[in-house]
Design a protein around this motif. Sequence first.
Motif, mmCIF file in Angstrom:
data_model
loop_
_atom_site.group_PDB
_atom_site.id
_atom_site.type_symbol
_atom_site.label_atom_id
_atom_site.label_comp_id
_atom_site.label_asym_id
_atom_site.label_seq_id
_atom_site.Cartn_x
_atom_site.Cartn_y
_atom_site.Cartn_z
ATOM 1 N N LEU A 194 0.823 -1.388 0.103
ATOM 2 C CA LEU A 194 0.124 0.047 0.043
ATOM 3 C C LEU A 194 0.771 1.073 -0.032
ATOM 4 O O LEU A 194 0.518 2.288 -0.837
ATOM 5 N N PRO A 195 1.942 1.469 0.856
ATOM 6 C CA PRO A 195 2.558 2.831 0.921
ATOM 7 C C PRO A 195 3.150 2.990 -0.248
ATOM 8 O O PRO A 195 3.525 4.285 -0.577
ATOM 9 N N LEU A 196 3.521 1.993 -1.182
ATOM 10 C CA LEU A 196 4.225 2.293 -2.422
ATOM 11 C C LEU A 196 3.312 2.711 -3.345
ATOM 12 O O LEU A 196 4.097 3.426 -4.543
ATOM 13 N N LEU A 197 1.971 2.426 -3.284
ATOM 14 C CA LEU A 197 1.173 2.770 -4.566
ATOM 15 C C LEU A 197 0.818 4.211 -5.006
ATOM 16 O O LEU A 197 0.548 4.591 -6.294
ATOM 17 N N GLY A 198 0.718 4.708 -3.801
ATOM 18 C CA GLY A 198 0.326 6.396 -3.960
ATOM 19 C C GLY A 198 -1.418 6.133 -4.139
ATOM 20 O O GLY A 198 -1.860 7.529 -4.315
ATOM 21 N N PHE A 199 -2.087 5.170 -3.679
ATOM 22 C CA PHE A 199 -3.447 5.098 -3.739
ATOM 23 C C PHE A 199 -4.015 5.687 -2.370
ATOM 24 O O PHE A 199 -4.852 6.790 -2.397
ATOM 25 N N ASP A 200 -3.275 5.808 -1.345
ATOM 26 C CA ASP A 200 -3.645 6.469 -0.261
ATOM 27 C C ASP A 200 -2.554 7.177 0.266
ATOM 28 O O ASP A 200 -1.109 6.763 0.084
ATOM 29 N N ASP A 201 -2.328 8.214 1.108
ATOM 30 C CA ASP A 201 -1.317 8.805 1.858
ATOM 31 C C ASP A 201 -0.801 7.845 2.807
ATOM 32 O O ASP A 201 -1.326 7.085 3.476
ATOM 33 N N PRO A 202 0.602 7.371 2.530
ATOM 34 C CA PRO A 202 1.360 6.516 3.545
ATOM 35 C C PRO A 202 0.927 6.989 4.887
ATOM 36 O O PRO A 202 0.995 5.987 5.940
ATOM 37 N N ALA A 203 0.694 7.898 5.202
ATOM 38 C CA ALA A 203 0.594 8.360 6.700
ATOM 39 C C ALA A 203 -0.596 8.179 7.151
ATOM 40 O O ALA A 203 -1.234 8.583 8.415
ATOM 41 N N SER A 204 -1.893 8.027 6.182
ATOM 42 C CA SER A 204 -3.159 7.936 6.634
ATOM 43 C C SER A 204 -3.516 6.581 7.697
ATOM 44 O O SER A 204 -2.794 5.732 7.699
ATOM 45 N N PRO A 205 -4.583 6.898 8.461
ATOM 46 C CA PRO A 205 -4.998 5.861 9.377
ATOM 47 C C PRO A 205 -5.080 4.713 8.808
ATOM 48 O O PRO A 205 -4.944 3.646 9.320
ATOM 49 N N ARG A 206 -5.929 4.579 7.635
ATOM 50 C CA ARG A 206 -6.336 3.233 7.077
ATOM 51 C C ARG A 206 -4.885 2.564 6.630
ATOM 52 O O ARG A 206 -4.971 1.315 6.825
ATOM 53 N N VAL A 207 -3.913 3.229 6.171
ATOM 54 C CA VAL A 207 -2.709 2.399 5.488
ATOM 55 C C VAL A 207 -2.170 1.954 6.919
ATOM 56 O O VAL A 207 -1.512 0.812 7.094
ATOM 57 N N ARG A 208 -2.090 2.834 8.057
ATOM 58 C CA ARG A 208 -1.420 2.282 9.318
ATOM 59 C C ARG A 208 -2.242 1.175 9.851
ATOM 60 O O ARG A 208 -1.508 0.248 10.551
ATOM 61 N N ALA A 209 -3.466 1.413 10.239
ATOM 62 C CA ALA A 209 -4.224 0.327 10.549
ATOM 63 C C ALA A 209 -3.976 -0.954 9.618
ATOM 64 O O ALA A 209 -4.143 -2.160 10.072
ATOM 65 N N THR A 210 -3.940 -1.031 8.359
ATOM 66 C CA THR A 210 -3.679 -2.115 7.795
ATOM 67 C C THR A 210 -2.423 -2.840 7.982
ATOM 68 O O THR A 210 -2.122 -4.146 8.066
ATOM 69 N N ILE A 211 -1.551 -1.777 8.149
ATOM 70 C CA ILE A 211 0.119 -2.459 8.417
ATOM 71 C C ILE A 211 -0.212 -3.230 9.885
ATOM 72 O O ILE A 211 0.525 -4.042 9.915
ATOM 73 N N ASP A 212 -0.701 -2.389 10.908
ATOM 74 C CA ASP A 212 -0.590 -2.950 12.084
ATOM 75 C C ASP A 212 -1.491 -4.142 12.213
ATOM 76 O O ASP A 212 -1.158 -5.082 12.845
ATOM 77 N N ARG A 213 -2.462 -4.127 11.574
ATOM 78 C CA ARG A 213 -3.458 -5.425 11.266
ATOM 79 C C ARG A 213 -2.667 -6.684 10.846
ATOM 80 O O ARG A 213 -2.712 -7.766 11.383
ATOM 81 N N ILE A 214 -1.962 -6.395 9.781
ATOM 82 C CA ILE A 214 -0.944 -7.542 9.402
ATOM 83 C C ILE A 214 -0.021 -7.967 10.230
ATOM 84 O O ILE A 214 0.060 -9.207 10.497
#
Lengths: 158, 605
Positions: free
Chosen positions: B476-496
């Motif tokens: 996700l953080p590489l794609l530019g789909f969401d801001d890497p700092a966004s809560p959704r990206v962080r939540a996804t990484i943390d959940r993984i």
Amino acid sequence: MDWSGWALFGLMATGALTAVMIAAQMAGFTRLDLPLVLGTLVTPDPDRARVVGFFLHLIAGQTFALGYAWTFALLGWSSWWLGGLLGLLHGAVALTLILPLLPGVHPRMASHRAGPSSRAGLEPPGLLGLNYGVQTPAVAAAAHVLYGVVLGLLLGAR
Amino acid sequence: MSAVPIPPVPIGDYGLLGDTRTALLVSGSGSIDWMCAPAFDSPPVFGRLVGGPGAGSFRVGPARPSTLVSRRYRGDSATLETVWAADGGRLTLTEAMVAEVSGRLLPTSLLVRRLAAEGQPVEVEVHYDPRPARPRECRWSRRNGHLVCESGPLALSLRCEPTLQLEPGTPVRAVVAPGRPLTLVLGVAYGEPLVYVDPAAAWELVAADEARWEAWAAEIVSDLPFRPAVVRSLLTLRLLTYSPSGAPVAAPTTSLPENPGGVRNWDYRFTWPRDASIGVATFLGVGKTREAGSFLSWLLHASRLARPRLPALLTLMGRTVPRERELAWPGYAGSTPVRLGNLAAEQHQLDGYGWVLDAAWVFEKGGHRLYSETWRAMRAFADLVAARWREPDAGIWEVRGSPAHHVHSKLMGWLALDRALRLAERHRVSRGRRRRWEQARAALAAEVRERGVDAATGSYARAYGADDVDAALLMLPLLGFDDPASPRVRATIDRIRSELSAGDDGLVYRYPPGRDGLPGTEGAFLPCSFWLVQALALTGRRDEAVAVFSSLLERSTPLGLYAEELDPETGEQLGNFPQALTHAALVQAALALRDTAGTGQGRGA
């Protein structure tokens, strides 16, 4: 020998052969691209190579047509099926001799012996050009038979 | 052939030797238990690894019980050195395949193995037992001091200096005295005459090759963190690149198990366009432009017949992968079936298009203009994504069940369209086509945000409506789909990290164990573990990324190699070995650490 026929119909036959090869490529039957293979002898850019290669292919086609014209003159007759037979032989020579030998002289074609320092970009055709797709021998044979048929029909046996 | 599994050599005990046309695996006891000839995807000549003793091997080493003292690649080369303490002295096995044979009268594959003693004479054993797969029998003869095996179009010649009366399939002993090394040279010919090589000349070829590999490695940019591990990974990637076509082979083996004793055994001796695409960015990032261009060139030629469809995998020469079949072999640690061919070739995998278009974009962004023909191919891929993104697919993990709406696949579909649109700013494209891509990209993004998010956790889910997560989303953080700092990206990484964790050191499973419909379990997935490093680094958590990366480096084999998976408890490497994707992911993780150095965290690495 029918020199004027050779000059005109050699071009026509080569045009027909090229058309079959391009159509087969577009239809996904083969990745063999003769203008590209020949043109990359001169330039690495595929688009430019195709232009250069097209003219090189015309010259090659014209040269081979000379052999057909001589054969017809020697036999004293010509026909579409004799041309087709010669085309089949021509295709067999291209697939079993010319293509497999190309990696030895082509500066941008790898060989099965290529190593880490190889700068060649084009994959080698392999036996019967099979690396370019399993239907390559059939396509190449059909295209060369058509080339021979055109010459057999149109070239006089003078 | 025995049906009883023999206690196997651990996968991680094997070293890799290669010549960029084929490769072999050699164990710490000096036994070559896997080698296909003449190419990576040819039948094995030495197949003991998955075929048992009857499938052939080639051992040289101490005759009596000995202690392994050290094992290493010499410098940044592909020459392997194994040292044993034996008979009161030391015995060193130095071995390599000669990579550069072009333009010289040499066999297509040439293996050189030299045993040298120090201190005391050491008794050694040579057990040469090739078993070409088709037909199974060798026709043996002795010519000019060479022991020759002929089997159909394949011919092998073995020469030893000083001369030994070698007997195929029978261990032969000799004493190696200090200062008088024993050199064995194995030449391979396929459909052409054998070329006999004198052992002394062969040894010089190894030295020259070694110097070439050192020079190759010296060209790698110097500012890489954890450079030795990264350079070894790059050398491994290059050894796994088939020079005649430029295709990266996923791994040189078939059917090394993801679950020892189980059925998760696949043939990886093919090329996944995804791996080639990742390789483009990997080699570009370290200054190896030629290798990057070679992968892109292979992608262009190999995909020509099926275009605009992108096959999930292809043979090294870009042909259709043969239908999967099973060999009646005992398998590694009794892991059956041993498979040839790969059924995944027939799957529709949307994510592949994203990888390929991203590779083209990275290449262009790096200052290398795409040829018009390449751009036309990329346009066709983008058209296909715009037309088919609503369909379910098999997903990156090639699960052999019903297709699903994998969120990772959708994101990679978005990436394909996004990169196509970026490339369209530099290349010719019609307004109508551009509009179609823009509309598809917007619709795809809206659908993923609506159906691909797990409301309970705020993270992206594995698939639409699923309650679990997929480690592929670490991209996700590489794609530019969401801001890497966004809560959704962080939540996804943390959940993984929490739900797919396979240990405290950053190892993660690729998806929740037991959800792929196959019996048994599998290990932690190493490429995803390196993707975690990348994701952490790119989301402002560089210290954590460095810690995870350091732990993962400790999980490599002593020679710096990785399989696809790892048993988190025993540390055993699992699956085909060594694996190109894992090594590419390692390099990309290091590049992320390099690129985020100076962002305020952990400058030390």
